[in-house]
Design an enzyme around this catalytic site. Structure first.
Site, short mmCIF file in Angstrom:
data_model
loop_
_atom_site.label_atom_id
_atom_site.label_comp_id
_atom_site.label_asym_id
_atom_site.label_seq_id
_atom_site.Cartn_x
_atom_site.Cartn_y
_atom_site.Cartn_z
N GLU A 125 0.86 -1.19 0.00
CA GLU A 125 0.00 0.00 0.00
C GLU A 125 0.89 1.23 0.00
O GLU A 125 1.73 1.41 0.90
CB GLU A 125 -0.95 0.02 1.20
CG GLU A 125 -1.87 1.25 1.14
CD GLU A 125 -3.03 1.23 2.11
OE1 GLU A 125 -3.43 0.14 2.56
OE2 GLU A 125 -3.54 2.33 2.41
N GLU A 136 4.76 5.04 3.88
CA GLU A 136 4.22 6.34 4.31
C GLU A 136 5.32 7.13 5.01
O GLU A 136 5.76 6.75 6.10
CB GLU A 136 3.02 6.12 5.25
CG GLU A 136 2.40 7.40 5.81
CD GLU A 136 2.00 8.39 4.72
OE1 GLU A 136 1.06 8.11 3.96
OE2 GLU A 136 2.66 9.46 4.61
N ASP A 192 9.87 7.58 0.73
CA ASP A 192 9.24 7.62 -0.60
C ASP A 192 9.08 6.18 -1.15
O ASP A 192 10.05 5.42 -1.21
CB ASP A 192 10.19 8.43 -1.50
CG ASP A 192 9.62 8.70 -2.87
OD1 ASP A 192 8.69 8.00 -3.28
OD2 ASP A 192 10.13 9.62 -3.52
N ASP A 235 -2.16 12.18 -3.05
CA ASP A 235 -2.23 13.65 -3.03
C ASP A 235 -2.58 14.14 -4.43
O ASP A 235 -1.89 13.78 -5.40
CB ASP A 235 -0.88 14.22 -2.59
CG ASP A 235 -0.57 13.88 -1.14
OD1 ASP A 235 -1.51 13.86 -0.32
OD2 ASP A 235 0.60 13.60 -0.83
N LYS A 261 -3.26 21.92 -8.98
CA LYS A 261 -2.85 23.04 -9.85
C LYS A 261 -2.05 22.49 -11.02
O LYS A 261 -1.20 21.60 -10.85
CB LYS A 261 -1.98 24.02 -9.06
CG LYS A 261 -2.76 24.77 -8.01
CD LYS A 261 -1.90 25.81 -7.34
CE LYS A 261 -2.70 26.45 -6.21
NZ LYS A 261 -1.86 26.97 -5.15
N ASP A 290 -11.01 10.72 -5.29
CA ASP A 290 -12.25 11.51 -5.36
C ASP A 290 -12.07 12.68 -6.32
O ASP A 290 -12.96 13.52 -6.43
CB ASP A 290 -12.62 12.03 -3.97
CG ASP A 290 -11.50 12.83 -3.35
OD1 ASP A 290 -10.33 12.41 -3.47
OD2 ASP A 290 -11.78 13.89 -2.76
N THR A 342 -11.27 4.45 3.63
CA THR A 342 -10.08 5.13 4.17
C THR A 342 -10.54 6.44 4.79
O THR A 342 -11.66 6.89 4.57
CB THR A 342 -9.01 5.44 3.08
OG1 THR A 342 -9.39 6.63 2.40
CG2 THR A 342 -8.82 4.31 2.09
N ARG A 343 -9.63 7.07 5.52
CA ARG A 343 -9.98 8.34 6.18
C ARG A 343 -10.25 9.43 5.14
O ARG A 343 -11.19 10.20 5.27
CB ARG A 343 -8.83 8.76 7.11
CG ARG A 343 -9.26 9.70 8.21
CD ARG A 343 -8.22 9.69 9.31
NE ARG A 343 -6.97 10.27 8.85
CZ ARG A 343 -6.69 11.57 8.88
NH1 ARG A 343 -7.59 12.44 9.31
NH2 ARG A 343 -5.52 12.01 8.46
N GLU A 398 -11.26 8.99 2.12
CA GLU A 398 -12.53 8.70 1.45
C GLU A 398 -13.70 9.23 2.27
O GLU A 398 -14.63 9.84 1.72
CB GLU A 398 -12.68 7.20 1.24
CG GLU A 398 -14.05 6.87 0.66
CD GLU A 398 -14.15 5.42 0.27
OE1 GLU A 398 -13.82 5.11 -0.88
OE2 GLU A 398 -14.55 4.60 1.11
C1 LIG Z 1 -4.19 12.27 0.62
S1 LIG Z 1 -3.29 11.18 1.66
C2 LIG Z 1 -4.26 9.69 1.61
C3 LIG Z 1 -3.98 8.78 2.77
C4 LIG Z 1 -4.75 7.45 2.78
N1 LIG Z 1 -4.41 6.64 1.63
C5 LIG Z 1 -6.23 7.67 2.84
O1 LIG Z 1 -6.91 7.44 1.82
O2 LIG Z 1 -6.73 8.07 3.92
C6 LIG Z 1 -1.90 10.73 0.63
C7 LIG Z 1 -0.77 10.11 1.43
O3 LIG Z 1 0.26 9.69 0.52
C8 LIG Z 1 1.52 9.90 1.14
N2 LIG Z 1 2.51 9.98 0.05
C9 LIG Z 1 2.65 10.98 -0.87
N3 LIG Z 1 3.67 10.71 -1.69
C10 LIG Z 1 4.20 9.52 -1.30
C11 LIG Z 1 5.28 8.73 -1.74
N4 LIG Z 1 6.04 9.13 -2.77
N5 LIG Z 1 5.55 7.58 -1.10
C12 LIG Z 1 4.78 7.17 -0.05
N6 LIG Z 1 3.74 7.88 0.42
C13 LIG Z 1 3.45 9.03 -0.19
C14 LIG Z 1 1.33 11.21 1.91
O4 LIG Z 1 2.26 11.35 2.96
C15 LIG Z 1 -0.11 11.07 2.41
O5 LIG Z 1 -0.17 10.52 3.71
#
Ligand SMILES: C[S@@+](CC[C@H](N)C(=O)[O-])C[C@H]1O[C@@H](n2cnc3c(N)ncnc32)[C@H](O)[C@@H]1O
Length: 241
Positions: free
Chosen positions: A70, A95, A122, A144, A148, A180, A218-219, A221
């Site tokens: 994941e 994460e 990463d 994320d 933009k 979303d 998920t949170r 969502e």
């Molecule tokens: C918008 S949040 C969604 C979190 C979770 N999947 C949820 O649906 O509740 C996106 C997550 O991806 C992580 N993230 C962004 N780029 C990443 C990367 N290159 N490798 C691992 N995680 C990453 C961010 O730190 C963030 O916690």
């Protein structure tokens, strides 16, 4: 695709950075600090020397039938629910946001989830260290959005990252993507259509409106639904090109 073949030039290939988010949020409470110190070193994936590959099933202290990944698990709610429901699947979660990692650690501790491992950097670096065809599932849930136009190149999904995801999936394995943000779903469909080893499994008009089987949510969502945004759920199968 073999690991040494050239990744297309769009960001997200094995030598590219794909994390632009925050590493820290609110200051951790003393109990969280303690849990991080005690548990993270036990669960953290150690990457092999450059050029060598991980042996994913060997990362787990319990026997696993298959390994899932994941990417960007946030607070780990989905990952922990899947790990509790599928004890014979070893799940690696990526994460870099420490406040999210510590939440997952609590769920691992409380649930006795011995089938979870964590990569707190990463995800791109972890993908690069995985051998071909070693995973049964990859999840990328509510990445994320970088809405933009000038920031879109920061999106995790790129030609390069999809080629990597396809490479590490075993034939018949699934890549599950949820968002979303309609524009991000379209962005992903366009790039997946260019990836010869991924096939979108949608059969009917409602497929992408229906959550994946056994979906705990998920949170992010929950936030999206509360704000009236409808998610898209895309499943891609790893196929022979
Ligand atoms: C918008 S949040 C969604 C979190 C979770 N999947 C949820 O649906 O509740 C996106 C997550 O991806 C992580 N993230 C962004 N780029 C990443 C990367 N290159 N490798 C691992 N995680 C990453 C961010 O730190 C963030 O916690």
């Amino acid at each position: 695709m073999g690991r040494d073949e050239t990744i297309p030039p769009e960001a997200g290939g094995s030598d590219e950075r794909a994390f632009y988010g925050r590493r820290k949020g609110k200051r951790l409470r003393p109990g969280q600090e303690q849990r991080l110190e005690a548990l993270l070193p036990q669960l953290r994936v150690a990457l092999p020397e450059r050029g060598a590959s991980l042996d994913p099933p060997a990362l787990f202290p319990v026997p696993v039938d298959e390994v899932w990944l994941e990417i960007g698990f946030g607070g780990g709610e989905h990952l922990a629910a899947q790990a509790a429901a599928h004890r014979r699947a070893g799940i690696i979660g990526c994460e870099p946001f420490v406040n999210g990692v510590v939440k997952l650690l609590r769920a691992v501790d409380d649930g006795g989830l011995r089938n979870v491992r964590v990569w707190d950097e990463d995800a791109t670096a972890l993908l690069a260290a995985l051998p071909d065809a070693c995973l049964a599932r990859v999840y990328l849930l509510y990445p994320d959005p970088w809405p933009k136009r000038r920031q879109r190149k920061r999106r995790f999904v790129s030609d390069g990252s999809l080629a990597e995801i396809a490479r590490v999936l075993r034939p018949g394995g699934h890549f599950r993507f949820a968002s979303d943000i309609d524009d991000y779903a379209g962005w992903t469909l366009v790039r997946a259509a260019r990836c010869p080893s991924l096939r979108w499994t949608a059969r009917g008009a409602d497929d992408w409106r229906t959550p994946f089987p056994g979906w705990p949510g998920t949170r992010y969502e929950a936030k999206a639904l509360a704000a009236g945004r409808l998610p898209s759920y895309l499943t891609f199968e790893r196929v022979e090109p």
